[in-house]
Scaffold this motif. Sequence first.
Motif, PDB file in Angstrom:
ATOM      1  N   PRO A 209       0.805  -1.230   0.000  1.00  0.00           N
ATOM      2  CA  PRO A 209       0.000   0.000   0.000  1.00  0.00           C
ATOM      3  C   PRO A 209       0.835   1.274   0.000  1.00  0.00           C
ATOM      4  O   PRO A 209       0.307   2.355  -0.208  1.00  0.00           O
ATOM      5  CB  PRO A 209      -0.819  -0.114   1.291  1.00  0.00           C
ATOM      6  N   TYR A 210       2.135   1.164   0.289  1.00  0.00           N
ATOM      7  CA  TYR A 210       2.993   2.351   0.247  1.00  0.00           C
ATOM      8  C   TYR A 210       3.635   2.425  -1.136  1.00  0.00           C
ATOM      9  O   TYR A 210       4.108   1.439  -1.681  1.00  0.00           O
ATOM     10  CB  TYR A 210       4.059   2.307   1.354  1.00  0.00           C
ATOM     11  N   LYS A 211       3.602   3.599  -1.731  1.00  0.00           N
ATOM     12  CA  LYS A 211       4.103   3.776  -3.103  1.00  0.00           C
ATOM     13  C   LYS A 211       5.371   4.626  -3.117  1.00  0.00           C
ATOM     14  O   LYS A 211       6.380   4.240  -3.693  1.00  0.00           O
ATOM     15  CB  LYS A 211       3.024   4.433  -3.968  1.00  0.00           C
ATOM     16  N   LYS A 212       5.316   5.792  -2.489  1.00  0.00           N
ATOM     17  CA  LYS A 212       6.457   6.708  -2.552  1.00  0.00           C
ATOM     18  C   LYS A 212       7.670   6.181  -1.791  1.00  0.00           C
ATOM     19  O   LYS A 212       8.813   6.469  -2.146  1.00  0.00           O
ATOM     20  CB  LYS A 212       6.055   8.087  -2.017  1.00  0.00           C
ATOM     21  N   ALA A 213       7.439   5.418  -0.730  1.00  0.00           N
ATOM     22  CA  ALA A 213       8.539   4.854   0.048  1.00  0.00           C
ATOM     23  C   ALA A 213       9.024   3.525  -0.518  1.00  0.00           C
ATOM     24  O   ALA A 213       9.991   2.955  -0.015  1.00  0.00           O
ATOM     25  CB  ALA A 213       8.103   4.665   1.505  1.00  0.00           C
TER      26      ALA A 213
ATOM     27  N   SER B 228       5.790  -1.311  18.885  1.00  0.00           N
ATOM     28  CA  SER B 228       5.149  -2.559  18.453  1.00  0.00           C
ATOM     29  C   SER B 228       4.789  -2.509  16.970  1.00  0.00           C
ATOM     30  O   SER B 228       3.902  -3.245  16.522  1.00  0.00           O
ATOM     31  CB  SER B 228       3.882  -2.825  19.283  1.00  0.00           C
ATOM     32  N   ALA B 229       5.468  -1.672  16.217  1.00  0.00           N
ATOM     33  CA  ALA B 229       5.122  -1.456  14.810  1.00  0.00           C
ATOM     34  C   ALA B 229       5.791  -2.470  13.894  1.00  0.00           C
ATOM     35  O   ALA B 229       6.944  -2.851  14.096  1.00  0.00           O
ATOM     36  CB  ALA B 229       5.517  -0.048  14.385  1.00  0.00           C
ATOM     37  N   THR B 230       5.068  -2.892  12.872  1.00  0.00           N
ATOM     38  CA  THR B 230       5.640  -3.749  11.837  1.00  0.00           C
ATOM     39  C   THR B 230       6.428  -2.897  10.842  1.00  0.00           C
ATOM     40  O   THR B 230       6.336  -1.661  10.844  1.00  0.00           O
ATOM     41  CB  THR B 230       4.532  -4.493  11.075  1.00  0.00           C
TER      42      THR B 230
ATOM     43  N   LEU C  77       6.682   1.989   7.264  1.00  0.00           N
ATOM     44  CA  LEU C  77       6.744   2.546   5.906  1.00  0.00           C
ATOM     45  C   LEU C  77       5.464   3.306   5.555  1.00  0.00           C
ATOM     46  O   LEU C  77       5.508   4.282   4.799  1.00  0.00           O
ATOM     47  CB  LEU C  77       7.008   1.428   4.899  1.00  0.00           C
ATOM     48  N   MET C  78       4.342   2.880   6.093  1.00  0.00           N
ATOM     49  CA  MET C  78       3.107   3.629   5.863  1.00  0.00           C
ATOM     50  C   MET C  78       3.158   4.985   6.555  1.00  0.00           C
ATOM     51  O   MET C  78       2.615   5.976   6.055  1.00  0.00           O
ATOM     52  CB  MET C  78       1.900   2.824   6.347  1.00  0.00           C
ATOM     53  N   SER C  79       3.811   5.056   7.713  1.00  0.00           N
ATOM     54  CA  SER C  79       3.989   6.349   8.378  1.00  0.00           C
ATOM     55  C   SER C  79       4.894   7.246   7.545  1.00  0.00           C
ATOM     56  O   SER C  79       4.651   8.451   7.426  1.00  0.00           O
ATOM     57  CB  SER C  79       4.571   6.143   9.784  1.00  0.00           C
ATOM     58  N   ALA C  80       5.940   6.661   6.975  1.00  0.00           N
ATOM     59  CA  ALA C  80       6.787   7.432   6.058  1.00  0.00           C
ATOM     60  C   ALA C  80       5.975   7.914   4.861  1.00  0.00           C
ATOM     61  O   ALA C  80       6.149   9.043   4.383  1.00  0.00           O
ATOM     62  CB  ALA C  80       7.965   6.574   5.592  1.00  0.00           C
ATOM     63  N   GLU C  81       5.055   7.084   4.411  1.00  0.00           N
ATOM     64  CA  GLU C  81       4.213   7.436   3.262  1.00  0.00           C
ATOM     65  C   GLU C  81       3.336   8.654   3.577  1.00  0.00           C
ATOM     66  O   GLU C  81       3.085   9.494   2.700  1.00  0.00           O
ATOM     67  CB  GLU C  81       3.337   6.238   2.893  1.00  0.00           C
ATOM     68  N   TYR C  82       2.863   8.755   4.821  1.00  0.00           N
ATOM     69  CA  TYR C  82       2.074   9.924   5.217  1.00  0.00           C
ATOM     70  C   TYR C  82       2.874  11.206   5.012  1.00  0.00           C
ATOM     71  O   TYR C  82       2.363  12.211   4.503  1.00  0.00           O
ATOM     72  CB  TYR C  82       1.656   9.812   6.689  1.00  0.00           C
ATOM     73  N   ILE C  83       4.141  11.186   5.424  1.00  0.00           N
ATOM     74  CA  ILE C  83       5.001  12.364   5.270  1.00  0.00           C
ATOM     75  C   ILE C  83       5.259  12.640   3.804  1.00  0.00           C
ATOM     76  O   ILE C  83       5.129  13.774   3.317  1.00  0.00           O
ATOM     77  CB  ILE C  83       6.331  12.151   6.018  1.00  0.00           C
ATOM     78  N   MET C  84       5.595  11.604   3.059  1.00  0.00           N
ATOM     79  CA  MET C  84       5.964  11.755   1.653  1.00  0.00           C
ATOM     80  C   MET C  84       4.778  12.139   0.779  1.00  0.00           C
ATOM     81  O   MET C  84       4.928  12.840  -0.222  1.00  0.00           O
ATOM     82  CB  MET C  84       6.609  10.467   1.157  1.00  0.00           C
ATOM     83  N   SER C  85       3.591  11.701   1.164  1.00  0.00           N
ATOM     84  CA  SER C  85       2.398  12.018   0.366  1.00  0.00           C
ATOM     85  C   SER C  85       2.075  13.504   0.392  1.00  0.00           C
ATOM     86  O   SER C  85       1.352  14.006  -0.473  1.00  0.00           O
ATOM     87  CB  SER C  85       1.188  11.226   0.882  1.00  0.00           C
TER      88      SER C  85
END
Length: 335
Positions: free
Chosen positions: A68-72, A210-212, A217-225
């Motif tokens: 689901p993450y694209k930019k990262a 406790s993050a996978t 990477l989805m959190s990184a995607e929030y920033i990058m989006s």
Amino acid sequence: MIVILRQDPDKAQLDSLITWLKGKGMDVHESRGTSQLVLGLVGDTTQIDIDLISALDIVEDVKRVQEPYKKANRKFHPEDTVIPVGDTQVGGGNLTIIAGPCSVESREQLLTIARLVKEAGATMLRGGAFKPRTSPYSFQGLGPEGLDILREAREETGLPIVTEIMDAADLPYFEDIDVLQVGARNMQNFDLLKAIGQTGQPVLLKRGMSATYQELLMSAEYIMSEGNEKVILCERGIRTFESYTRNTFDVSAVPVLRKLSHLPIVVDPSHAGGKRELVAPLALAGVAAGADGLEIEVHHDPARALSDGPQALLPDAFAKLVKQMNAMHDLVEEL
């Protein structure tokens, strides 16, 4: 879905392809490397005929991206990202060493430590002005005053500063901070991540307790989006059933994240082990695994530190570790 184009594609054909894809409702993101151009398609790609696109002369390959993450995602951005910070950089074969106290306690304390870590070989200075603490009665940091002390230390030593932000409302205080740190407790504070994504400032994003890998990477995607692609991932240990260490250092995160993402990776052995004697071996393990950098707590008087004294290295021990880490990094680069 990603579309990998042949080298130096015909501009007219490329423009026509992008126009057609947008007509199908796709958001098209271009990623240019030294030798390739990659188009990342975001949207309902089920209506896109892969064979039709693959048949175009300018297209080398088409792949569906399941994550689901694209930019990262490394599939969309095959080359490693290198993030300039001040006169140095994170990634690109450079070993970044971020060092300093857990908290900015006073002007004298921070300037003393800043001088010592600079002399030992640190390339960036860390220090918390706003501190998220488990207990509301613990030292919470000096706030804006602490940021001013960090700026003074940067002016004297030339070291870029890394410090944690906890609330989007505090962003005006952080406008000239070199690297914004998002702590483990705020990894999924999505409003904060989106706000930081609009700043364009480099971000050190710590993995939640406790993050996978995908959640990080989805959190990184929030920033990058939001338009900010200057994201540095940080492995700082995860919570397991083991109670001897503060956290469990997941060294496998380094090669796994390297495979999944193009973003640079930093490890934090201080928070992972929570004990001074564990910092050096965990740091060397991180370098051996291929980390781009490390964040290490250093204090000249840890017995009197207002936070995390037991895991802070003394300056002499840090200086010795810097030499060991650089030697390990050189060895890994030669392999």
